[in-house]
Motif scaffolding. Structure first.
Motif, short mmCIF file in Angstrom:
data_model
loop_
_atom_site.label_atom_id
_atom_site.label_comp_id
_atom_site.label_asym_id
_atom_site.label_seq_id
_atom_site.Cartn_x
_atom_site.Cartn_y
_atom_site.Cartn_z
N SER A 51 26.65 42.33 50.07
CA SER A 51 27.70 41.85 50.96
C SER A 51 27.11 41.09 52.14
CB SER A 51 28.54 43.03 51.46
OG SER A 51 29.18 43.69 50.40
N GLN A 52 26.00 41.58 52.68
CA GLN A 52 25.36 40.92 53.82
C GLN A 52 24.84 39.54 53.43
OE1 GLN A 52 22.37 43.69 55.10
NE2 GLN A 52 23.86 45.24 55.76
N ILE A 53 24.26 39.44 52.23
CA ILE A 53 23.73 38.16 51.75
C ILE A 53 24.86 37.14 51.59
CG2 ILE A 53 22.60 36.99 49.82
CD1 ILE A 53 21.00 39.58 49.37
N LEU A 54 25.96 37.57 51.00
CA LEU A 54 27.09 36.68 50.79
C LEU A 54 27.63 36.18 52.13
CD1 LEU A 54 28.92 38.69 47.98
CD2 LEU A 54 27.91 36.41 47.72
N GLN A 55 27.75 37.08 53.10
CA GLN A 55 28.25 36.69 54.41
C GLN A 55 27.28 35.74 55.11
OE1 GLN A 55 30.20 39.87 56.91
NE2 GLN A 55 29.41 41.17 55.28
N ALA A 56 25.99 36.03 54.99
CA ALA A 56 24.98 35.20 55.64
C ALA A 56 25.00 33.77 55.10
CB ALA A 56 23.60 35.82 55.45
N ARG A 57 25.39 33.62 53.85
CA ARG A 57 25.47 32.29 53.23
C ARG A 57 26.81 31.62 53.51
NH1 ARG A 57 23.82 31.82 47.17
NH2 ARG A 57 24.42 29.71 47.78
N GLY A 58 27.66 32.29 54.28
CA GLY A 58 28.94 31.69 54.63
C GLY A 58 29.95 31.68 53.50
N ILE A 59 29.75 32.53 52.49
CA ILE A 59 30.65 32.57 51.33
C ILE A 59 31.89 33.39 51.67
CG2 ILE A 59 30.90 33.42 48.96
CD1 ILE A 59 27.95 32.70 48.54
N GLN A 60 33.04 32.78 51.51
CA GLN A 60 34.30 33.46 51.81
C GLN A 60 35.06 33.86 50.55
OE1 GLN A 60 36.59 31.58 55.14
NE2 GLN A 60 35.14 29.90 54.84
N GLY A 61 34.85 33.15 49.45
CA GLY A 61 35.61 33.38 48.23
C GLY A 61 34.76 33.90 47.09
N LEU A 62 35.29 34.91 46.38
CA LEU A 62 34.58 35.50 45.24
C LEU A 62 35.47 35.46 43.99
CD1 LEU A 62 33.21 38.81 46.86
CD2 LEU A 62 32.20 36.52 46.94
N ILE A 63 34.87 35.03 42.87
CA ILE A 63 35.50 35.18 41.57
C ILE A 63 34.75 36.28 40.84
CG2 ILE A 63 35.99 34.10 39.34
CD1 ILE A 63 36.11 31.41 40.75
N LEU A 64 35.42 37.36 40.51
CA LEU A 64 34.77 38.46 39.80
C LEU A 64 34.89 38.20 38.31
CD1 LEU A 64 36.15 41.50 41.85
CD2 LEU A 64 34.14 40.06 42.31
N GLY A 65 33.75 37.88 37.68
CA GLY A 65 33.75 37.64 36.25
C GLY A 65 34.10 38.90 35.48
N PRO A 66 34.45 38.79 34.19
CA PRO A 66 34.79 39.96 33.39
C PRO A 66 33.68 41.01 33.45
CG PRO A 66 35.29 37.94 32.20
CD PRO A 66 34.54 37.53 33.42
N GLN A 67 34.09 42.27 33.55
CA GLN A 67 33.14 43.37 33.63
C GLN A 67 32.66 43.77 32.23
OE1 GLN A 67 32.40 44.46 37.04
NE2 GLN A 67 33.47 42.50 37.12
N VAL A 68 31.55 44.47 32.18
CA VAL A 68 30.93 44.83 30.91
C VAL A 68 31.78 45.81 30.12
CG1 VAL A 68 28.93 45.92 29.84
CG2 VAL A 68 28.60 44.37 31.77
N SER A 69 32.41 46.74 30.81
CA SER A 69 33.16 47.79 30.11
C SER A 69 34.53 47.99 30.74
CB SER A 69 32.38 49.11 30.13
OG SER A 69 32.14 49.52 31.47
N ALA A 70 35.39 48.65 29.99
CA ALA A 70 36.72 48.97 30.50
C ALA A 70 36.62 49.99 31.64
CB ALA A 70 37.57 49.53 29.37
N HIS A 71 37.64 50.02 32.48
CA HIS A 71 37.74 50.99 33.58
C HIS A 71 36.56 50.88 34.55
CE1 HIS A 71 40.91 52.63 31.12
NE2 HIS A 71 40.06 52.94 30.16
N SER A 72 36.05 49.66 34.74
CA SER A 72 34.92 49.45 35.65
C SER A 72 35.35 49.60 37.11
CB SER A 72 34.32 48.06 35.44
OG SER A 72 33.69 47.96 34.18
N LYS A 73 34.40 49.98 37.93
CA LYS A 73 34.61 50.07 39.37
C LYS A 73 33.51 49.27 40.06
CE LYS A 73 36.92 54.58 39.28
NZ LYS A 73 37.23 54.46 37.85
N LEU A 74 33.84 48.66 41.18
CA LEU A 74 32.88 47.81 41.87
C LEU A 74 33.04 48.01 43.37
CD1 LEU A 74 30.72 45.62 41.55
CD2 LEU A 74 32.54 43.91 41.53
N ILE A 75 31.93 48.24 44.05
CA ILE A 75 31.95 48.49 45.49
C ILE A 75 31.21 47.37 46.22
CG2 ILE A 75 31.24 50.05 47.34
CD1 ILE A 75 31.42 52.36 45.36
#
Length: 351
Positions: free
Chosen positions: A125-149
Protein backbone atom coordinates in the motif's frame (compact mmCIF):
# COMPACT_ATOMS: atom_id res chain seq x y z
CA UNK A 1 -31.93 31.68 -3.75
CA UNK A 2 -28.69 30.61 -2.12
CA UNK A 3 -25.65 31.05 -4.38
CA UNK A 4 -23.63 27.91 -5.19
CA UNK A 5 -20.21 27.77 -3.57
CA UNK A 6 -17.49 27.49 -6.23
CA UNK A 7 -13.92 26.22 -6.11
CA UNK A 8 -12.84 29.83 -6.57
CA UNK A 9 -14.68 30.74 -3.33
CA UNK A 10 -12.91 27.93 -1.48
CA UNK A 11 -9.55 28.95 -2.96
CA UNK A 12 -10.06 32.53 -1.75
CA UNK A 13 -11.05 31.39 1.74
CA UNK A 14 -8.13 28.98 1.98
CA UNK A 15 -5.66 31.41 0.39
CA UNK A 16 -4.58 28.89 -2.23
CA UNK A 17 -4.95 28.53 -6.00
CA UNK A 18 -8.02 27.06 -7.69
CA UNK A 19 -5.77 24.28 -9.01
CA UNK A 20 -4.80 23.35 -5.44
CA UNK A 21 -8.48 23.19 -4.49
CA UNK A 22 -9.18 20.99 -7.51
CA UNK A 23 -6.35 18.61 -6.57
CA UNK A 24 -7.52 18.50 -2.94
CA UNK A 25 -11.11 17.70 -3.91
CA UNK A 26 -9.80 14.83 -6.08
CA UNK A 27 -7.68 13.65 -3.15
CA UNK A 28 -4.67 13.87 -5.43
CA UNK A 29 -1.25 12.90 -3.99
CA UNK A 30 0.07 16.05 -5.70
CA UNK A 31 -1.59 18.05 -2.90
CA UNK A 32 0.10 17.93 0.53
CA UNK A 33 -1.85 15.96 3.14
CA UNK A 34 -2.23 18.87 5.57
CA UNK A 35 -3.39 21.22 2.81
CA UNK A 36 -5.79 18.63 1.44
CA UNK A 37 -7.38 18.03 4.85
CA UNK A 38 -7.74 21.77 5.46
CA UNK A 39 -9.37 22.38 2.07
CA UNK A 40 -11.74 19.42 2.40
CA UNK A 41 -12.84 20.58 5.85
CA UNK A 42 -13.37 24.10 4.52
CA UNK A 43 -15.33 22.86 1.50
CA UNK A 44 -17.59 20.87 3.79
CA UNK A 45 -18.07 23.83 6.12
CA UNK A 46 -18.97 26.12 3.20
CA UNK A 47 -21.44 23.60 1.78
CA UNK A 48 -19.60 22.99 -1.46
CA UNK A 49 -21.03 20.51 -3.98
CA UNK A 50 -19.73 19.96 -7.55
CA UNK A 51 -21.63 21.63 -10.37
CA UNK A 52 -23.15 18.75 -12.41
CA UNK A 53 -23.26 20.84 -15.60
CA UNK A 54 -19.58 21.73 -15.26
CA UNK A 55 -18.71 18.08 -14.56
CA UNK A 56 -20.56 17.03 -17.72
CA UNK A 57 -18.70 19.67 -19.76
CA UNK A 58 -15.33 18.55 -18.42
CA UNK A 59 -16.20 14.94 -19.20
CA UNK A 60 -17.24 15.89 -22.74
CA UNK A 61 -14.03 17.83 -23.38
CA UNK A 62 -12.02 14.96 -21.92
CA UNK A 63 -13.56 12.53 -24.39
CA UNK A 64 -13.25 14.84 -27.43
CA UNK A 65 -9.62 15.85 -26.96
CA UNK A 66 -6.47 13.83 -26.67
CA UNK A 67 -6.13 13.81 -22.88
CA UNK A 68 -2.89 14.62 -21.15
CA UNK A 69 -1.36 12.15 -18.74
CA UNK A 70 -3.68 11.77 -15.73
CA UNK A 71 -1.81 9.13 -13.79
CA UNK A 72 -1.18 5.42 -13.48
CA UNK A 73 -3.71 2.68 -12.83
CA UNK A 74 -2.35 -0.51 -11.27
CA UNK A 75 -3.56 -3.88 -12.53
CA UNK A 76 -3.11 -5.98 -9.38
CA UNK A 77 -1.66 -9.44 -9.96
CA UNK A 78 -2.30 -11.57 -6.86
CA UNK A 79 -0.96 -14.83 -8.30
CA UNK A 80 2.33 -16.62 -7.62
CA UNK A 81 3.83 -15.45 -10.93
CA UNK A 82 4.94 -12.00 -12.13
CA UNK A 83 4.45 -10.69 -15.69
CA UNK A 84 1.11 -12.47 -15.91
CA UNK A 85 -0.28 -10.02 -18.44
CA UNK A 86 2.37 -10.96 -21.01
CA UNK A 87 1.62 -14.68 -21.10
CA UNK A 88 -1.49 -14.67 -23.25
CA UNK A 89 -4.93 -15.83 -22.20
CA UNK A 90 -7.41 -14.30 -19.80
CA UNK A 91 -5.20 -11.84 -17.90
CA UNK A 92 -3.48 -10.49 -21.01
CA UNK A 93 -6.81 -9.97 -22.78
CA UNK A 94 -8.14 -8.03 -19.79
CA UNK A 95 -4.94 -6.02 -19.48
CA UNK A 96 -4.78 -5.19 -23.20
CA UNK A 97 -8.36 -3.89 -23.11
CA UNK A 98 -7.63 -1.84 -20.00
CA UNK A 99 -4.43 -0.42 -21.50
CA UNK A 100 -6.17 0.60 -24.71
CA UNK A 101 -8.96 2.45 -22.91
CA UNK A 102 -6.47 3.90 -20.45
CA UNK A 103 -4.55 5.60 -23.27
CA UNK A 104 -7.78 7.16 -24.51
CA UNK A 105 -8.54 8.57 -21.07
CA UNK A 106 -5.00 9.67 -20.22
CA UNK A 107 -4.03 6.79 -17.92
CA UNK A 108 -1.14 4.38 -18.10
CA UNK A 109 -2.09 0.88 -16.92
CA UNK A 110 0.71 -1.15 -15.33
CA UNK A 111 0.78 -4.65 -13.87
CA UNK A 112 1.65 -4.62 -10.16
CA UNK A 113 2.66 -7.99 -8.66
CA UNK A 114 1.89 -7.99 -4.93
CA UNK A 115 3.45 -11.34 -4.01
CA UNK A 116 7.11 -10.51 -4.44
CA UNK A 117 9.09 -12.46 -1.82
CA UNK A 118 10.01 -10.43 1.25
CA UNK A 119 7.56 -7.59 0.59
CA UNK A 120 4.84 -7.29 3.25
CA UNK A 121 1.28 -6.29 2.37
CA UNK A 122 1.37 -3.04 4.36
CA UNK A 123 4.45 -2.11 2.35
CA UNK A 124 2.50 -2.73 -0.90
CA UNK A 125 0.00 0.00 0.00
CA UNK A 126 2.84 2.40 0.83
CA UNK A 127 4.56 1.72 -2.51
CA UNK A 128 1.36 2.34 -4.46
CA UNK A 129 0.75 5.61 -2.63
CA UNK A 130 4.35 6.73 -3.07
CA UNK A 131 3.97 6.26 -6.83
CA UNK A 132 0.86 8.44 -6.81
CA UNK A 133 -1.42 5.57 -7.87
CA UNK A 134 -5.05 6.26 -7.07
CA UNK A 135 -6.84 3.56 -9.08
CA UNK A 136 -6.58 -0.23 -8.78
CA UNK A 137 -7.96 -2.97 -11.02
CA UNK A 138 -8.01 -6.25 -9.10
CA UNK A 139 -7.40 -9.03 -11.59
CA UNK A 140 -9.18 -12.39 -11.17
CA UNK A 141 -8.05 -14.23 -8.05
CA UNK A 142 -6.50 -17.70 -8.11
CA UNK A 143 -9.25 -19.40 -6.13
CA UNK A 144 -12.85 -18.95 -5.11
CA UNK A 145 -13.71 -17.17 -1.85
CA UNK A 146 -10.42 -15.23 -1.92
CA UNK A 147 -9.68 -12.47 0.57
CA UNK A 148 -7.29 -9.58 0.04
CA UNK A 149 -5.96 -7.07 2.56
CA UNK A 150 -4.59 -3.67 1.54
CA UNK A 151 -5.03 -0.15 2.93
CA UNK A 152 -8.11 0.38 0.75
CA UNK A 153 -9.05 3.86 2.03
CA UNK A 154 -6.44 5.44 -0.24
CA UNK A 155 -7.61 3.88 -3.52
CA UNK A 156 -10.45 3.77 -6.02
CA UNK A 157 -10.95 0.07 -6.78
CA UNK A 158 -12.79 -2.19 -9.22
CA UNK A 159 -12.51 -5.97 -9.36
CA UNK A 160 -12.67 -8.33 -12.32
CA UNK A 161 -14.94 -11.31 -11.75
CA UNK A 162 -16.39 -12.78 -8.58
CA UNK A 163 -13.52 -14.80 -7.11
CA UNK A 164 -12.65 -12.05 -4.58
CA UNK A 165 -15.11 -12.62 -1.76
CA UNK A 166 -13.81 -10.08 0.75
CA UNK A 167 -13.85 -7.17 0.53
CA UNK A 168 -16.38 -6.65 -2.26
CA UNK A 169 -15.76 -3.86 -4.77
CA UNK A 170 -17.63 -2.70 -7.84
CA UNK A 171 -17.34 -5.66 -10.20
CA UNK A 172 -16.85 -6.02 -13.96
CA UNK A 173 -16.75 -9.26 -15.91
CA UNK A 174 -18.27 -11.57 -18.47
CA UNK A 175 -21.90 -12.49 -17.84
CA UNK A 176 -21.26 -16.13 -16.98
CA UNK A 177 -24.92 -16.90 -16.32
CA UNK A 178 -25.93 -15.44 -19.69
CA UNK A 179 -23.10 -17.33 -21.40
CA UNK A 180 -24.19 -20.76 -20.18
CA UNK A 181 -27.85 -19.87 -20.68
CA UNK A 182 -27.09 -18.90 -24.29
CA UNK A 183 -25.07 -22.07 -24.87
CA UNK A 184 -27.94 -24.20 -23.62
CA UNK A 185 -30.41 -22.39 -25.89
CA UNK A 186 -28.17 -22.80 -28.94
CA UNK A 187 -27.72 -26.52 -28.25
CA UNK A 188 -31.48 -26.94 -27.88
CA UNK A 189 -32.02 -25.10 -31.17
CA UNK A 190 -29.65 -27.57 -32.84
CA UNK A 191 -31.77 -30.43 -31.51
CA UNK A 192 -29.53 -31.72 -28.69
CA UNK A 193 -31.73 -33.37 -26.06
CA UNK A 194 -29.33 -34.82 -23.48
CA UNK A 195 -27.01 -31.97 -22.58
CA UNK A 196 -24.46 -32.50 -19.83
CA UNK A 197 -22.34 -30.05 -17.82
CA UNK A 198 -18.93 -31.06 -16.44
CA UNK A 199 -16.80 -28.68 -14.40
CA UNK A 200 -14.49 -28.56 -11.43
CA UNK A 201 -16.13 -27.48 -8.19
CA UNK A 202 -13.96 -24.38 -7.82
CA UNK A 203 -14.97 -23.17 -11.31
CA UNK A 204 -18.59 -22.86 -10.23
CA UNK A 205 -17.67 -21.40 -6.84
CA UNK A 206 -15.48 -18.72 -8.46
CA UNK A 207 -18.54 -17.28 -10.21
CA UNK A 208 -21.02 -17.74 -7.36
CA UNK A 209 -22.60 -20.81 -8.98
CA UNK A 210 -23.60 -19.06 -12.19
CA UNK A 211 -22.56 -22.05 -14.34
CA UNK A 212 -24.84 -24.50 -12.57
CA UNK A 213 -27.61 -21.94 -12.10
CA UNK A 214 -27.95 -21.20 -15.82
CA UNK A 215 -27.64 -24.87 -16.77
CA UNK A 216 -30.42 -25.93 -14.39
CA UNK A 217 -32.62 -23.00 -15.40
CA UNK A 218 -32.71 -24.05 -19.06
CA UNK A 219 -32.76 -27.76 -18.21
CA UNK A 220 -35.98 -27.16 -16.27
CA UNK A 221 -37.55 -25.54 -19.35
CA UNK A 222 -37.06 -28.70 -21.40
CA UNK A 223 -39.99 -31.15 -21.74
CA UNK A 224 -40.41 -33.32 -18.64
CA UNK A 225 -40.05 -36.45 -20.80
CA UNK A 226 -36.44 -35.54 -21.60
CA UNK A 227 -33.62 -36.94 -19.47
CA UNK A 228 -32.20 -34.58 -16.83
CA UNK A 229 -28.49 -35.26 -16.69
CA UNK A 230 -26.91 -34.47 -13.29
CA UNK A 231 -23.95 -32.09 -13.30
CA UNK A 232 -20.53 -33.72 -13.07
CA UNK A 233 -18.94 -31.45 -10.47
CA UNK A 234 -15.78 -32.68 -8.74
CA UNK A 235 -12.85 -31.08 -6.97
CA UNK A 236 -10.76 -32.38 -9.85
CA UNK A 237 -12.37 -34.34 -12.68
CA UNK A 238 -10.27 -37.35 -13.64
CA UNK A 239 -10.64 -39.88 -16.46
CA UNK A 240 -12.39 -42.44 -14.26
CA UNK A 241 -15.04 -40.02 -12.95
CA UNK A 242 -15.63 -38.61 -16.41
CA UNK A 243 -16.03 -41.95 -18.17
CA UNK A 244 -18.36 -43.28 -15.44
CA UNK A 245 -20.56 -40.18 -15.74
CA UNK A 246 -20.54 -40.33 -19.53
CA UNK A 247 -21.46 -44.01 -19.90
CA UNK A 248 -24.13 -43.76 -17.21
CA UNK A 249 -25.95 -40.79 -18.79
CA UNK A 250 -24.87 -40.85 -22.47
CA UNK A 251 -25.07 -37.10 -23.13
CA UNK A 252 -25.36 -36.08 -26.77
CA UNK A 253 -23.66 -32.73 -26.00
CA UNK A 254 -21.25 -31.68 -23.26
CA UNK A 255 -20.47 -28.24 -21.87
CA UNK A 256 -17.01 -28.37 -20.29
CA UNK A 257 -14.28 -25.82 -19.75
CA UNK A 258 -11.57 -28.41 -19.14
CA UNK A 259 -9.45 -29.23 -22.20
CA UNK A 260 -8.60 -32.54 -20.56
CA UNK A 261 -12.23 -33.63 -21.04
CA UNK A 262 -11.51 -33.57 -24.78
CA UNK A 263 -8.55 -35.86 -24.12
CA UNK A 264 -10.77 -38.19 -22.06
CA UNK A 265 -13.27 -38.46 -24.93
CA UNK A 266 -10.50 -39.15 -27.43
CA UNK A 267 -9.07 -41.89 -25.19
CA UNK A 268 -12.56 -43.41 -24.96
CA UNK A 269 -12.79 -43.52 -28.75
CA UNK A 270 -15.63 -40.97 -28.84
CA UNK A 271 -15.58 -38.57 -31.79
CA UNK A 272 -16.36 -34.84 -31.55
CA UNK A 273 -18.81 -33.77 -33.00
CA UNK A 274 -19.92 -37.00 -34.67
CA UNK A 275 -20.67 -38.87 -31.43
CA UNK A 276 -21.08 -35.95 -29.05
CA UNK A 277 -21.25 -32.17 -29.36
CA UNK A 278 -18.76 -30.21 -27.29
CA UNK A 279 -18.85 -26.60 -26.07
CA UNK A 280 -16.31 -24.66 -23.99
CA UNK A 281 -18.13 -22.10 -21.78
CA UNK A 282 -15.63 -19.45 -22.83
CA UNK A 283 -13.08 -19.18 -25.59
CA UNK A 284 -10.12 -21.35 -24.69
CA UNK A 285 -7.72 -20.28 -27.48
CA UNK A 286 -9.26 -23.02 -29.62
CA UNK A 287 -11.30 -21.25 -32.29
CA UNK A 288 -12.56 -24.51 -33.76
CA UNK A 289 -14.48 -25.27 -30.55
CA UNK A 290 -17.98 -23.95 -30.04
CA UNK A 291 -17.86 -21.41 -27.24
CA UNK A 292 -19.25 -18.21 -25.76
CA UNK A 293 -16.81 -15.37 -26.40
CA UNK A 294 -16.50 -13.61 -23.04
CA UNK A 295 -15.20 -10.39 -24.66
CA UNK A 296 -12.43 -10.06 -22.10
CA UNK A 297 -10.91 -7.00 -23.73
CA UNK A 298 -14.27 -5.24 -23.33
CA UNK A 299 -14.27 -6.08 -19.62
CA UNK A 300 -10.82 -4.50 -19.29
CA UNK A 301 -11.97 -1.38 -21.10
CA UNK A 302 -15.09 -1.06 -18.97
CA UNK A 303 -13.01 -1.45 -15.80
CA UNK A 304 -10.90 1.58 -16.74
CA UNK A 305 -13.96 3.64 -17.73
CA UNK A 306 -15.62 3.03 -14.38
CA UNK A 307 -12.40 3.55 -12.44
CA UNK A 308 -11.70 6.83 -14.24
CA UNK A 309 -15.09 8.16 -13.14
CA UNK A 310 -14.50 7.01 -9.58
CA UNK A 311 -11.16 8.84 -9.49
CA UNK A 312 -12.85 12.02 -10.74
CA UNK A 313 -15.49 11.68 -8.00
CA UNK A 314 -12.94 10.72 -5.36
CA UNK A 315 -14.80 7.49 -4.54
CA UNK A 316 -12.23 5.64 -2.46
CA UNK A 317 -12.27 2.67 -0.16
CA UNK A 318 -14.75 -0.19 0.15
CA UNK A 319 -18.23 0.72 -1.16
CA UNK A 320 -21.26 0.22 1.08
CA UNK A 321 -22.99 -1.61 -1.76
CA UNK A 322 -21.22 -2.79 -4.88
CA UNK A 323 -22.43 -2.42 -8.46
CA UNK A 324 -22.02 -5.31 -10.88
CA UNK A 325 -21.39 -4.59 -14.56
CA UNK A 326 -21.52 -7.61 -16.85
CA UNK A 327 -20.48 -7.94 -20.49
CA UNK A 328 -22.83 -10.10 -22.54
CA UNK A 329 -20.98 -12.89 -24.39
CA UNK A 330 -21.24 -13.71 -28.09
CA UNK A 331 -22.04 -17.20 -29.40
CA UNK A 332 -19.54 -18.92 -31.71
CA UNK A 333 -20.69 -22.27 -33.09
CA UNK A 334 -17.20 -23.40 -34.09
CA UNK A 335 -16.85 -26.88 -35.54
CA UNK A 336 -17.73 -29.06 -32.56
CA UNK A 337 -21.54 -29.05 -32.73
CA UNK A 338 -23.89 -30.30 -35.48
CA UNK A 339 -27.57 -30.07 -36.31
CA UNK A 340 -29.27 -33.07 -34.65
CA UNK A 341 -32.84 -32.55 -35.80
CA UNK A 342 -35.82 -30.44 -34.80
CA UNK A 343 -35.25 -27.83 -32.11
CA UNK A 344 -36.15 -28.80 -28.56
CA UNK A 345 -39.43 -27.13 -27.54
CA UNK A 346 -38.73 -25.00 -24.50
CA UNK A 347 -41.15 -23.56 -22.00
CA UNK A 348 -41.68 -19.81 -22.60
CA UNK A 349 -39.96 -17.46 -21.95
CA UNK A 350 -36.43 -18.58 -22.74
CA UNK A 351 -34.61 -15.28 -23.34
Amino acid sequence: MKQRVSMRDIAKAADVSVMTVSLALKNSPRCANATRRRILALADEMGFSPDPALRALVSYRHQKNNPSYSGTIAYINNTASPNLVKRGGYHQNLFDGASERGKQLGYKVEEFWINEPGVKRDRISQILQARGIQGLILGPQVSAHSKLILDWQHFCVVQIGFSLESPKFHTIGADVYKAVFRIMLELCRLGYRRIGLALNHHQDERVENRYSGAYLAVQNKMPSTYQRIPILCEDDIDASAFSSWYYMHRPDAIICGQNKCVEFLQAMGISIPKDVGYVAPFKANLDQFAHADGRQEDSGQKAVEILSGMIDRNERGIPESRMIHTVEPLWNSGKTVLRQGAAVPLEYPVE
